[in-house]
Write an enzyme that holds these catalytic residues in place. Structure first.
Site, short mmCIF file in Angstrom:
data_model
loop_
_atom_site.label_atom_id
_atom_site.label_comp_id
_atom_site.label_asym_id
_atom_site.label_seq_id
_atom_site.Cartn_x
_atom_site.Cartn_y
_atom_site.Cartn_z
N ASP A 1 132.42 42.28 10.73
CA ASP A 1 132.58 43.30 9.70
C ASP A 1 133.05 44.56 10.11
O ASP A 1 133.30 45.07 11.34
CB ASP A 1 131.24 43.39 8.91
CG ASP A 1 130.09 44.00 9.90
OD1 ASP A 1 129.94 43.67 11.19
OD2 ASP A 1 129.46 44.95 9.52
N GLU B 1 126.89 44.17 11.08
CA GLU B 1 126.57 45.36 11.99
C GLU B 1 126.81 46.43 11.48
O GLU B 1 125.78 47.60 11.91
CB GLU B 1 127.40 45.10 13.43
CG GLU B 1 127.14 45.94 14.45
CD GLU B 1 127.79 47.28 14.33
OE1 GLU B 1 127.27 48.17 15.24
OE2 GLU B 1 128.73 47.69 13.66
#
Length: 479
Positions: free
Chosen positions: A92, A166
């Site tokens: 991400d 994350e």
């Protein structure tokens, strides 16, 4: 160097353009985990990554229901492989303001339409996620593909732990690691070492290996005054104003020289020895390195040793934002300020939180304001120091040297950031495996900024380092 490793290096060099194209393909998927509107894009990136791994011989485990964004993969090395490396990255990315990005990147105005820019002795790919962390993710895909094309198995077994949340955090992730680690034949069974590839060199020219991280402690101060926002013309100098109180309190936390002014916080850290200071002097770092990263000469010192110690050895305090006000000449009724500290041994978040909260409440009482405040300690992370004498670090050191040459043998450094996950991987996985951080990108890559990039030399060099690291791990004696 083994025959297979030489063939691997050669294959990487032959497929540079293909590797760049695949990274660009990944960047075009706007997997912004912080934006609910991009949830399908995060899922698309997860599917894309799992499919790429499978195409290169990796077996994909089902994603756990507790953390459905995880991509879990495993691949066995050559017959008789006795070591297993756990690799961690995230797929991400941070949000990217479209107007802000376009204003800073005339040659690459769309953060999710990456552009390769070759000019002024540079060759780089510009786009959101190029260095944080899709460059490293693709580096591992490159390693797999290159070995597939030379018809060679990896020298060791590898497990891939790729995360999709994350950048926003996932409270279920670390508890899942703890629970999964207790399963006799779970995903984390028989892990010998851990390699995290989510960090950067400390400048633009010299590789590094990180064996330590600062801890963190995040706080908010909420100041509340009248029942509603007030007109400053009618009520200015008649009432205690929350903005005035908040700004004064925030200003008491840290000096313009960077020194934390909360009593007791700096005093927790012993002064450096002469031997320790000398190690910082030996690092190839200049004031201009910092200016290159920041784009301006805003450094706190003209002494590079002091600058490095400010990042690696001392705590810091940063004020992040103030929320609650609005445009216009009003007196806001309630405001919240956010600040955080980066911590170093032997500081702990709990001890620092005690000192900070006690200090702010006492300072507010002394101010005489009739407003009210609430100081909240949101979360914290301990500082981490790893074992850089472990064979895992020796493998990474030799791998980096094999790619960049003896003259650029990596420095062992402490990093200023915080990665709480390190403790979970180190302490919860059976056998407490050694953890290292192995960077690909440079200090000026602009992770989280509006001009993120990765230099092609680092992208390809990092790919080679990752592969060479696996060969070096295979050679290391563990007893």
């Amino acid at each position: 160097m083994s025959d297979n490793q030489e063939k691997f290096f050669d294959q990487v060099d032959r497929n540079i353009n293909g590797f760049i194209d695949r990274l660009a393909e990944a960047i075009r998927i706007p997997s912004v985990s912080a934006d609910p509107a991009r949830e399908k894009d995060v899922q698309a990136m997860q599917t894309w990554l799992a499919d790429k791994l499978k195409s290169h011989g990796v077996t994909i485990d089902p994603s756990p229901t507790e953390v459905p964004s995880l991509v879990l993969g495993r691949i066995n090395g050559v017959e008789g492989s006795t070591k297993t490396v756990l690799v961690y990255c995230h797929y991400d990315v941070q949000p990217a303001d479209a107007k802000g990005w376009a204003a800073q990147n005339a040659d690459s105005p769309n953060p999710f339409s990456p552009t390769r820019i070759i000019k002024d002795n540079t060759d780089k790919l510009v786009g959101r996620g190029t260095t944080d962390d899709k460059g490293p993710v693709n580096g591992w895909l490159n390693v797999l593909e290159a070995h597939q094309k030379i018809d060679a198995k990896l020298p060791v077994n590898v497990r891939f732990l790729f995360e999709g949340t994350e950048e926003v955090g996932n409270e279920a992730f670390e508890p899942w690691i703890t629970a999964e680690s207790k399963r006799p034949n779970g995903f984390f069974a028989n892990i010998d070492c851990v390699c995290i590839t989510d960090n950067y060199w400390f400048n633009t020219r010299h590789p590094t290996l990180a064996y330590g991280l600062r801890g963190a402690a995040l706080f908010t101060i909420e100041v509340t005054g009248a029942k509603d926002d007030l007109h400053s013309g009618m009520y200015g100098r008649m009432v205690h104003e929350p903005m005035t109180d908040l700004v004064q309190l925030l200003g008491k936390l840290v000096g313009t020289n960077g020194v934390i002014t909360v009593p007791g916080v700096e005093e927790l850290v012993p002064p450096p020895t002469e031997e320790e200071t000398q190690k910082y002097r030996e690092l190839d770092y200049t004031v201009d390195d910092l200016a290159q990263d920041t784009g301006a000469h805003v450094e706190l010192s003209d002494d590079p040793v002091k600058l490095l110690m400010g990042r690696m050895r001392y705590p810091s305090l940063s004020i992040h934002n103030i929320e609650g006000g609005r445009q216009g000449t009003i007196i806001p009724r309630q405001l919240t300020g956010t600040f955080s500290l980066r911590l170093v041994p032997p500081q702990t978040p709990e001890k620092v939180a005690e000192l900070v909260q006690d200090f702010l409440y006492k300072e507010f009482d002394k101010s005489g304001s009739r407003n009210s405040i609430k100081v909240d300690y949101k979360f914290g992370a301990l500082p981490w120091i790893g074992d850089k004498d472990h064979w895992n670090f020796k493998a990474a050191y030799e791998a980096t040297k094999a790619v960049y040459g003896k003259e650029l043998a990596p420095y062992y450094v402490l990093e200023g950031g915080s990665v709480p996950l390190v403790f979970t991987l180190q302490d919860e996985i059976p056998g407490k495996p050694n953890v290292l951080l192995l960077p690909m990108g440079r200090s000026d890559d602009g992770a989280h900024s509006l001009s993120e990039k990765v230099d092609i030399i680092n992208y390809i060099g990092g790919t080679k380092v990752y592969g060479a690291y696996l060969y070096e791990v295979a050679k290391q004696k563990t007893a």
